[in-house]
Design a protein around this motif. Structure first.
Motif, PDB file in Angstrom:
ATOM      1  N   GLU A  23       0.814  -1.209   0.000  1.00 39.01           N
ATOM      2  CA  GLU A  23       0.000   0.000   0.000  1.00 39.01           C
ATOM      3  C   GLU A  23       0.849   1.260   0.000  1.00 39.01           C
ATOM      4  O   GLU A  23       0.470   2.257  -0.604  1.00 39.01           O
ATOM      5  CB  GLU A  23      -0.929  -0.004   1.217  1.00 39.01           C
ATOM      6  CG  GLU A  23      -1.906  -1.166   1.187  1.00 39.01           C
ATOM      7  CD  GLU A  23      -2.638  -1.366   2.504  1.00 39.01           C
ATOM      8  OE1 GLU A  23      -2.375  -0.623   3.471  1.00 39.01           O
ATOM      9  OE2 GLU A  23      -3.470  -2.288   2.558  1.00 39.01           O
ATOM     10  N   GLU A  24       1.989   1.221   0.704  1.00 41.05           N
ATOM     11  CA  GLU A  24       2.835   2.402   0.801  1.00 41.05           C
ATOM     12  C   GLU A  24       4.268   1.985   1.080  1.00 41.05           C
ATOM     13  O   GLU A  24       4.516   0.996   1.754  1.00 41.05           O
ATOM     14  CB  GLU A  24       2.327   3.301   1.939  1.00 41.05           C
ATOM     15  CG  GLU A  24       3.026   4.637   2.037  1.00 41.05           C
ATOM     16  CD  GLU A  24       2.471   5.450   3.192  1.00 41.05           C
ATOM     17  OE1 GLU A  24       1.524   6.219   2.968  1.00 41.05           O
ATOM     18  OE2 GLU A  24       2.980   5.290   4.305  1.00 41.05           O
ATOM     19  N   ILE A  25       5.206   2.762   0.539  1.00 36.06           N
ATOM     20  CA  ILE A  25       6.634   2.517   0.764  1.00 36.06           C
ATOM     21  C   ILE A  25       7.230   3.810   1.308  1.00 36.06           C
ATOM     22  O   ILE A  25       7.077   4.862   0.692  1.00 36.06           O
ATOM     23  CB  ILE A  25       7.339   2.114  -0.538  1.00 36.06           C
ATOM     24  CG1 ILE A  25       6.763   0.800  -1.067  1.00 36.06           C
ATOM     25  CG2 ILE A  25       8.842   1.997  -0.327  1.00 36.06           C
ATOM     26  CD1 ILE A  25       7.158   0.476  -2.491  1.00 36.06           C
ATOM     27  N   ALA A  26       7.882   3.732   2.475  1.00 36.22           N
ATOM     28  CA  ALA A  26       8.503   4.914   3.073  1.00 36.22           C
ATOM     29  C   ALA A  26       9.945   4.585   3.447  1.00 36.22           C
ATOM     30  O   ALA A  26      10.235   3.483   3.911  1.00 36.22           O
ATOM     31  CB  ALA A  26       7.734   5.368   4.299  1.00 36.22           C
ATOM     32  N   ILE A  27      10.830   5.555   3.235  1.00 40.77           N
ATOM     33  CA  ILE A  27      12.242   5.387   3.590  1.00 40.77           C
ATOM     34  C   ILE A  27      12.579   6.385   4.686  1.00 40.77           C
ATOM     35  O   ILE A  27      12.215   7.558   4.600  1.00 40.77           O
ATOM     36  CB  ILE A  27      13.159   5.597   2.371  1.00 40.77           C
ATOM     37  CG1 ILE A  27      12.845   4.546   1.296  1.00 40.77           C
ATOM     38  CG2 ILE A  27      14.629   5.527   2.779  1.00 40.77           C
ATOM     39  CD1 ILE A  27      13.613   4.728   0.008  1.00 40.77           C
ATOM     40  N   TYR A  28      13.269   5.893   5.722  1.00 36.79           N
ATOM     41  CA  TYR A  28      13.654   6.712   6.871  1.00 36.79           C
ATOM     42  C   TYR A  28      15.165   6.699   7.024  1.00 36.79           C
ATOM     43  O   TYR A  28      15.810   5.683   6.760  1.00 36.79           O
ATOM     44  CB  TYR A  28      13.039   6.150   8.158  1.00 36.79           C
ATOM     45  CG  TYR A  28      11.535   6.111   8.136  1.00 36.79           C
ATOM     46  CD1 TYR A  28      10.790   7.197   8.579  1.00 36.79           C
ATOM     47  CD2 TYR A  28      10.859   4.994   7.671  1.00 36.79           C
ATOM     48  CE1 TYR A  28       9.409   7.172   8.553  1.00 36.79           C
ATOM     49  CE2 TYR A  28       9.474   4.959   7.639  1.00 36.79           C
ATOM     50  CZ  TYR A  28       8.762   6.053   8.088  1.00 36.79           C
ATOM     51  OH  TYR A  28       7.397   6.028   8.050  1.00 36.79           O
ATOM     52  N   ASP A  29      15.714   7.813   7.513  1.00 37.77           N
ATOM     53  CA  ASP A  29      17.140   7.819   7.827  1.00 37.77           C
ATOM     54  C   ASP A  29      17.343   7.219   9.221  1.00 37.77           C
ATOM     55  O   ASP A  29      16.372   6.822   9.878  1.00 37.77           O
ATOM     56  CB  ASP A  29      17.736   9.230   7.696  1.00 37.77           C
ATOM     57  CG  ASP A  29      17.185  10.231   8.698  1.00 37.77           C
ATOM     58  OD1 ASP A  29      16.539   9.827   9.689  1.00 37.77           O
ATOM     59  OD2 ASP A  29      17.406  11.433   8.495  1.00 37.77           O
TER      60      ASP A  29
END
Length: 81
Positions: A23-29
């Motif tokens: 549904e969603e792809i998120a990238i975090y540092d």
């Protein structure tokens, strides 16, 4: 949930392969700040979905990718070179 991300370390693009409906792809540092987010709910509904995520604009370092699916969240660590 089966989920593969490759190549790791990544240079320009990260490929995500999973059987779940993404549904969603998120990238975090490493500090937990969102650096990229993408709605994937309108992607194909084949048995195994493959998504390409551009990481070429990210600084070199360690990141986490959160893949939100209909079966729960998948978090993987990757390195950007």
């Amino acid at each position: 949930i089966t989920c593969d991300i490759y190549p790791n370390p990544a240079k320009d693009e990260l490929t995500i392969s999973t059987e779940a409906n993404v549904e969603e792809i998120a990238i975090y540092d490493i500090y937990g700040r969102t650096v990229s987010c993408r709605d994937a709910s309108n992607a194909s509904t084949s048995t195994i979905d493959t998504f390409n995520v551009s990481v070429q604009d990210l600084e070199n370092g360690i990141y986490f990718i959160n893949i939100k699916t209909d079966k729960g969240n998948i978090v993987r660590r990757f390195v950007k070179n």
